[in-house]
Design an enzyme around this catalytic site. Structure first.
Site, PDB file in Angstrom:
ATOM      1  N   SER A 164      26.719  54.315  58.012  1.00 38.61           N
ATOM      2  CA  SER A 164      28.055  53.891  58.581  1.00 38.61           C
ATOM      3  C   SER A 164      29.065  54.943  58.168  1.00 38.61           C
ATOM      4  O   SER A 164      30.079  54.863  58.647  1.00 38.61           O
ATOM      5  CB  SER A 164      28.470  52.537  58.367  1.00 38.61           C
ATOM      6  OG  SER A 164      28.584  52.197  56.808  1.00 38.61           O
ATOM      7  N   SER A 176      23.889  53.838  54.456  1.00 46.42           N
ATOM      8  CA  SER A 176      25.140  54.457  54.996  1.00 46.42           C
ATOM      9  C   SER A 176      25.704  55.834  54.410  1.00 46.42           C
ATOM     10  O   SER A 176      26.606  56.260  54.907  1.00 46.42           O
ATOM     11  CB  SER A 176      26.254  53.556  54.973  1.00 46.42           C
ATOM     12  OG  SER A 176      25.884  52.581  56.023  1.00 46.42           O
ATOM     13  N   LYS A 199      36.400  56.686  52.590  1.00 46.00           N
ATOM     14  CA  LYS A 199      35.694  55.682  53.648  1.00 46.00           C
ATOM     15  C   LYS A 199      37.061  54.471  53.749  1.00 46.00           C
ATOM     16  O   LYS A 199      37.670  54.058  52.852  1.00 46.00           O
ATOM     17  CB  LYS A 199      34.460  55.287  53.319  1.00 46.00           C
ATOM     18  CG  LYS A 199      33.894  54.538  54.467  1.00 46.00           C
ATOM     19  CD  LYS A 199      32.389  54.184  53.975  1.00 46.00           C
ATOM     20  CE  LYS A 199      31.644  53.434  55.134  1.00 46.00           C
ATOM     21  NZ  LYS A 199      30.387  53.178  54.752  1.00 46.00           N
TER      22      LYS A 199
HETATM   23  N1  GLN Z   1      22.539  50.817  58.927  1.00 45.41           N
HETATM   24  C1  GLN Z   1      22.482  49.811  57.814  1.00 45.41           C
HETATM   25  C2  GLN Z   1      23.263  48.553  58.556  1.00 45.41           C
HETATM   26  O1  GLN Z   1      23.585  48.558  59.802  1.00 45.41           O
HETATM   27  C3  GLN Z   1      23.047  50.294  56.616  1.00 45.41           C
HETATM   28  C4  GLN Z   1      24.730  49.977  56.740  1.00 45.41           C
HETATM   29  C5  GLN Z   1      25.152  50.606  55.362  1.00 45.41           C
HETATM   30  O2  GLN Z   1      24.591  51.004  54.437  1.00 45.41           O
HETATM   31  N2  GLN Z   1      26.558  50.018  55.214  1.00 45.41           N
HETATM   32  O3  GLN Z   1      23.410  47.503  57.774  1.00 45.41           O
END
Ligand code: GLN
Length: 434
Positions: A114, A138, A39
């Site tokens: 994400s 995410s 990532k």
């Molecule tokens: N969807 C969550 C957020 O926007 C989790 C994102 C993540 O785990 N990086 O914060």
């Protein structure tokens, strides 16, 4: 942009990668020659790392994150950096400053986020293994939406050194793969103590998944099937839980009242931490060029306005507000109290049960643009954020489909019992294919 390499894997029709590394070198070891995708918020020496943000465009880290060092030591070939929501803020990968990633299960839908690029790369068969990061779901969300396995390790089990921080107290790097065994193998490579991360624990992970779950007590909190959970998703997940019961586990329904505040506690905490973490990005050395004749504060404002996307700017403002004097007690301090309640609920439940199970996401993957207002997007994280607030391990394993779209079963375990959630996911995977 000098130094920016935009090249794609020839099969990357789902736009999973931000950049690929042709002829990636590899060494000897447990992952000798195995292609791994990383990532784009994880630092890779000599390879541009942008967090899918314009503000970091052109940034080439001079060092490797500890997890990347470990991958290299195991002989892996790091073949590319994957797309994501900018700085990890999002649930669909639509918030990437560059382009959205498509879901290989249905390209008219989001891959989740994400870590959507990592999930799509694995689901499309471009790589067998990928690293994601999970601050509030995410890893698990895109794993569920794309139909692969994703593990958020216990907080502290995997080093965060070299991870560009979004919300330090919540996030972990973790493995994504097609099977539980593969995810477990990648976990073995990345886990372990790192003196460069003061929150890292001396708790290595050496484990061969074991499908024997006779006598295991599985708690199913009613709240995991509450408002907003699609009835068809709920039914697929209940079938999965019944399969575990047939394999000898005991299923116990229970309550988790702190779920009522978990999402609010999460969003106040993550935006507060993000507002502080992202203050360092001034756009001076990387990112969009600015008018250098302007006074420094104007140039600084301009670069941050242009360099950060809308969602990131929104969260910086929300977090700055929550931390500002006069409001701190009302928001941040309250969120921490709620967070303690979530932890206490897990501790109480884990006296009577060994793991908790339920859906990973309340629905299947959305269509592009379907969640246009931020609040409805935030609400879809309701089932994943509790594990981050408490720091406990959680895995998502594919458990069926609704109208052809993958559904994930989520299993959460006691602190440092990552092996157990892996075993339960493995038992399910084996039981299902039997
Ligand atoms: N969807 C969550 C957020 O926007 C989790 C994102 C993540 O785990 N990086 O914060």
């Amino acid at each position: 942009m000098p130094g920016r390499t935009v090249s794609f894997h020839p099969d990357d029709r789902y736009a999973a990668f931000l950049r690929t590394i042709p002829e990636a070198p590899f060494g000897e070891g447990r992952l000798a020659g195995v292609p791994v995708a990383v990532k784009d918020n994880i630092s890779t020496a000599g390879i541009e790392t942008t967090c899918a943000s314009r503000i970091l465009e052109g940034y080439v880290p001079p060092f490797d994150a500890t997890v990347v060092e470990r991958l290299k030591r195991a002989g892996a070939a790091i073949v590319g950096k994957t797309n994501m929501d900018e700085f990890g803020m999002g649930t669909t990968t639509e918030n990437s400053a560059f382009w959205p990633t498509l879901n290989p299960a249905d390209p008219s839908r989001v891959p989740g986020g994400s870590s959507g690029g990592s999930a799509a790369a694995v689901a499309a068969g471009l790589v067998p293994l990928a690293l994601g990061t999970d601050t509030g779901g995410s890893i698990r969300c895109p794993a569920a939406f794309c139909g692969i396995v994703g593990l958020k390790p216990t907080y502290g089990r995997v080093s965060r050194y070299g991870l560009i921080a979004y919300a330090n107290s919540l996030e972990q790097i973790g493995p994504m793969a097609k099977t539980v065994t593969d995810a477990s193998l990648l976990m073995e490579v990345i886990a372990g103590h790192d003196p460069r991360d003061s929150t890292s624990r001396d708790c290595p992970y050496h484990h061969t998944p074991d499908p024997e779950i006779r006598g295991l007590r599985i708690g199913v909190p009613e709240e995991f099937f509450g408002e907003g959970v699609d009835a068809r998703v709920a039914s697929v997940v209940w079938d999965a839980i019944s399969l575990l019961e047939r394999k000898g586990a005991e299923v116990i329904t229970c309550r988790m009242p702190s779920m009522a505040y978990a999402l609010a506690a999460y969003y106040v905490t993550c935006t507060s931490e993000a507002s502080s973490n992202l203050a360092r990005f001034d756009g001076v050395r990387y990112g969009p060029p600015a008018d250098t004749k302007k006074p420094w504060h104007e140039a600084f404002q301009e670069r941050r306005r242009e360099g950060f996307g809308e969602e990131v700017r929104r969260r910086i403002m929300l977090g700055t507000f929550a931390l500002s004097s006069g409001y701190y007690g009302k928001y941040y301090a309250k969120a921490q109290a709620a967070r303690n309640n979530v932890r206490a609920d897990f501790e109480r439940l884990f006296c009577d049960v060994d793991v908790l199970a339920g859906p990973t996401m309340p629905t299947v993957a959305f269509r592009f643009g379907e969640k246009s207002d931020p609040l409805s997007m935030y609400l879809s994280d309701i089932l994943t954020v509790p594990a981050n607030l408490a720091g406990v391990p959680a895995i998502s394993v594919p458990c069926g489909k609704v109208e052809g779209l993958p559904v994930g079963l989520q299993v959460m375990g006691r602190w440092m019992e990552d092996e157990r959630v892996v075993d339960v996911a493995y038992a399910f995977e084996q039981g299902r294919s039997a």
